[in-house]
Structure formats: C-alpha cells, structure tokens
Design an enzyme around this catalytic site. Structure first.
Site, PDB file in Angstrom:
ATOM      1  N   LYS A  55      15.807  39.929  15.710  1.00 51.44           N
ATOM      2  CA  LYS A  55      16.775  39.208  14.889  1.00 51.44           C
ATOM      3  C   LYS A  55      15.981  38.449  13.831  1.00 51.44           C
ATOM      4  O   LYS A  55      14.892  37.944  14.098  1.00 51.44           O
ATOM      5  CB  LYS A  55      17.541  38.219  15.775  1.00 51.44           C
ATOM      6  N   LEU A  56      16.510  38.376  12.626  1.00 55.36           N
ATOM      7  CA  LEU A  56      15.925  37.518  11.605  1.00 55.36           C
ATOM      8  C   LEU A  56      16.991  37.190  10.581  1.00 55.36           C
ATOM      9  O   LEU A  56      18.057  37.813  10.553  1.00 55.36           O
ATOM     10  CB  LEU A  56      14.700  38.164  10.954  1.00 55.36           C
ATOM     11  N   THR A 121      18.617  32.103   5.908  1.00 56.95           N
ATOM     12  CA  THR A 121      19.697  32.370   4.969  1.00 56.95           C
ATOM     13  C   THR A 121      20.373  31.066   4.564  1.00 56.95           C
ATOM     14  O   THR A 121      20.832  30.913   3.427  1.00 56.95           O
ATOM     15  CB  THR A 121      20.716  33.339   5.583  1.00 56.95           C
ATOM     16  N   HIS A 160      24.471  27.481  13.588  1.00 61.90           N
ATOM     17  CA  HIS A 160      24.779  27.746  14.996  1.00 61.90           C
ATOM     18  C   HIS A 160      25.822  26.753  15.529  1.00 61.90           C
ATOM     19  O   HIS A 160      26.719  26.325  14.816  1.00 61.90           O
ATOM     20  CB  HIS A 160      23.499  27.733  15.835  1.00 61.90           C
TER      21      HIS A 160
END
Length: 289
Positions: A55-56, A121, A160
């Site tokens: 994941k990135l 991001t 998150h």
C-alpha cells in the site's frame, strides 16, 4: 511462493486483506509475509523497493512508478473520504476556510501545520488548496490531534479514523480537502493504492491482483468475518467507528478501479506533473497483461 506485503493497521486495510492473508480464499500457492506500517513508512519502503507488494499513497507512487505498477484491486478512492485540515482555534479555522484556492495573507503563511508525511496524498491535496502553507512538520498521523491540543502546531492535516474523532476533542474543521478535490475535478479522490514490483513475472502480478479482488469480495460478503483481526490492529477500538471507517474507504473502487477510478488517478498524476510536484515518467502506471 512467498511475497512480502505491506499495508497499514487501519480498519480499511485489515478488512481488505483479511481473507487473503488468512487463506479464507484459495491463494493458489502464494503466501504473504505481512508488515504493518503507517502510510509514510510504507511510502519510504516503496522508494527503497523493500516490499514485493505494498500500500502507498498516490502521491508517493509518482516517485516509485519506475519500479512498481498499480493493481486494479485494493485501492482507496471515493467521495467524501478525503483528508481534513483542522485547527484548535475556531476563529482561525473560519478565517482560513475563505482562502482555499486563493492568495493567502502573509501573516497566515507562517502557520505551522502537522502533516502525516511529505509524500502522502493528503499533503499533495493540501498543496493544491493552500500552496503557500509551507511551514510543515511531519508527524505520525495518530499524533496530530494531540500536537494541536498541546499547541505545538497551529493546524493539523488528519487522515484515517481521526476524521471521526477530532470534534470530540474540541477541534474544528478548516476544510475537507477531498471535497475540495471533488468540486475541482468532479472525480473521486484517490488516496492510496496497492502496487506490485514490475520485476515480478506478469503471471504473478495478475494473480495477486485477482486474489486481492477476491479478498475484497469475500470481505463484502462476510463483513464481520474479520472483526477480531480488525480490532486487534485498530487504533480506535469502538466497533461502530471501525466500520464507519471501512464504509468510507472500501467500496467498488477497492474491488476494481474501473474506468472512473483509473481516470481519477490519471487526473491526479497529470495535475501533479503539470504543477511540477512529481517527476515525469514514461511508464504506464496501471497493471498490464
């Protein structure tokens, strides 16, 4: 065959990968050595090519695209899922809101912002809305709210599950950067993707993509199957919060990007290149057969 796999301990990722790593689906001879890390650590690991699959953030992917390609399965895109810029001072929050996308007075340019990582991001989107806010301090995403409360920073860029908890702590929203992106581009916001090393055999890359797709579909069909696993890694232990998080970040784009998802990601890459925020590349960013 064992492959190294990295993703975050957040509910959306553990929900997606539960069936894969716990062999609730047939992995066709593949095993996965899993590492759990925050998004910026995962970004850095990708830059060093330490993981076969990871994941990135999409921002970071622009710096890793020579070595990795993007899978169609496992991504986090959507509407209403973007990072938030928040403040402790309600008056400051209201003042800053009016300057999104426009010139920022010099006295506001000095504000210190806690960000979850340079290559996230979230930071890219902050740069689109407030390019003159450059006094940034990198923090672990889960520490940003407390840093605001302690007065160590003036603004916080949160991601998150923190987007569900900041108001309970008396903090105030300046802007939803995902909403800003959506209104500017009419695309869902690309937050994070799953990439795989280009050096792996094409058959392996295609199989991993299919297995992650199956893992997502299993999770949709059995949403409580991963509850204990999700809870064991979640920062926020309240079940309702965990599933609210999952509902926001796991959707049809997580199963397969499709035309709309690919267009949103390509738009982000093109905009970042146009603004000189990321290196240019001739590589195809998407999984190819």
């Amino acid at each position: 065959m064992e492959l190294t796999l990295g993703f975050s301990p957040c509910p959306n990722d553990t929900f997606i990968f539960d069936a894969l790593i716990h062999h609730k689906i047939d992995t066709q001879g593949l095993d996965f050595a899993v590492g759990y890390h925050d998004v910026e650590t995962l970004n850095q690991k990708a830059f060093r090519q330490e993981l076969d699959i990871t994941k990135l953030s999409y921002h970071a992917f622009a710096y890793a695209v020579e070595d990795y390609e993007l899978l169609d399965a496992g991504s986090a895109l959507g509407f209403g899922v973007g990072p938030l810029l928040i403040a402790k001072d309600e008056a400051l929050a209201e003042q800053l809101t009016q300057y999104a996308g426009s010139f920022l007075p010099q006295e506001l340019q000095k504000l210190k912002i806690g960000i979850p990582g340079k290559y996230t991001t979230a930071n890219f989107l902050l740069g689109l809305a407030y390019p003159l806010l450059q006094n940034k301090q990198e923090l672990i995403f889960s520490d940003i709210e407390q840093a605001l409360l302690d007065g160590r920073i003036d603004l916080g860029l949160i991601i998150h599950e923190n987007r569900f908890t900041y108001q309970d702590k008396g903090l105030h929203k300046v802007i939803d950067l995902g909403d800003y992106w959506e209104k500017t581009t009419q695309n869902p916001i690309p937050l994070g993707g799953i990439v795989i090393k280009r050096s792996l055999p094409v058959e392996t890359r295609l199989l991993v993509n299919e297995l992650i797709h199956q893992s997502v579909e299993y999770a949709f069909a059995h949403p409580k199957s991963a509850l204990d696993y999700i809870r064991s890694h979640a920062q926020e232990m309240e079940e309702s919060v965990m599933y609210k998080h999952i509902e926001l970040y796991v959707n049809q784009y997580s199963s397969d990007l499709g035309e709309v998802g690919r267009r949103a990601i390509q738009t982000m890459f093109d905009e970042a290149k146009f603004l000189g925020l990321v290196p240019k590349t001739e590589k195809n960013i998407f999984l190819t057969s």
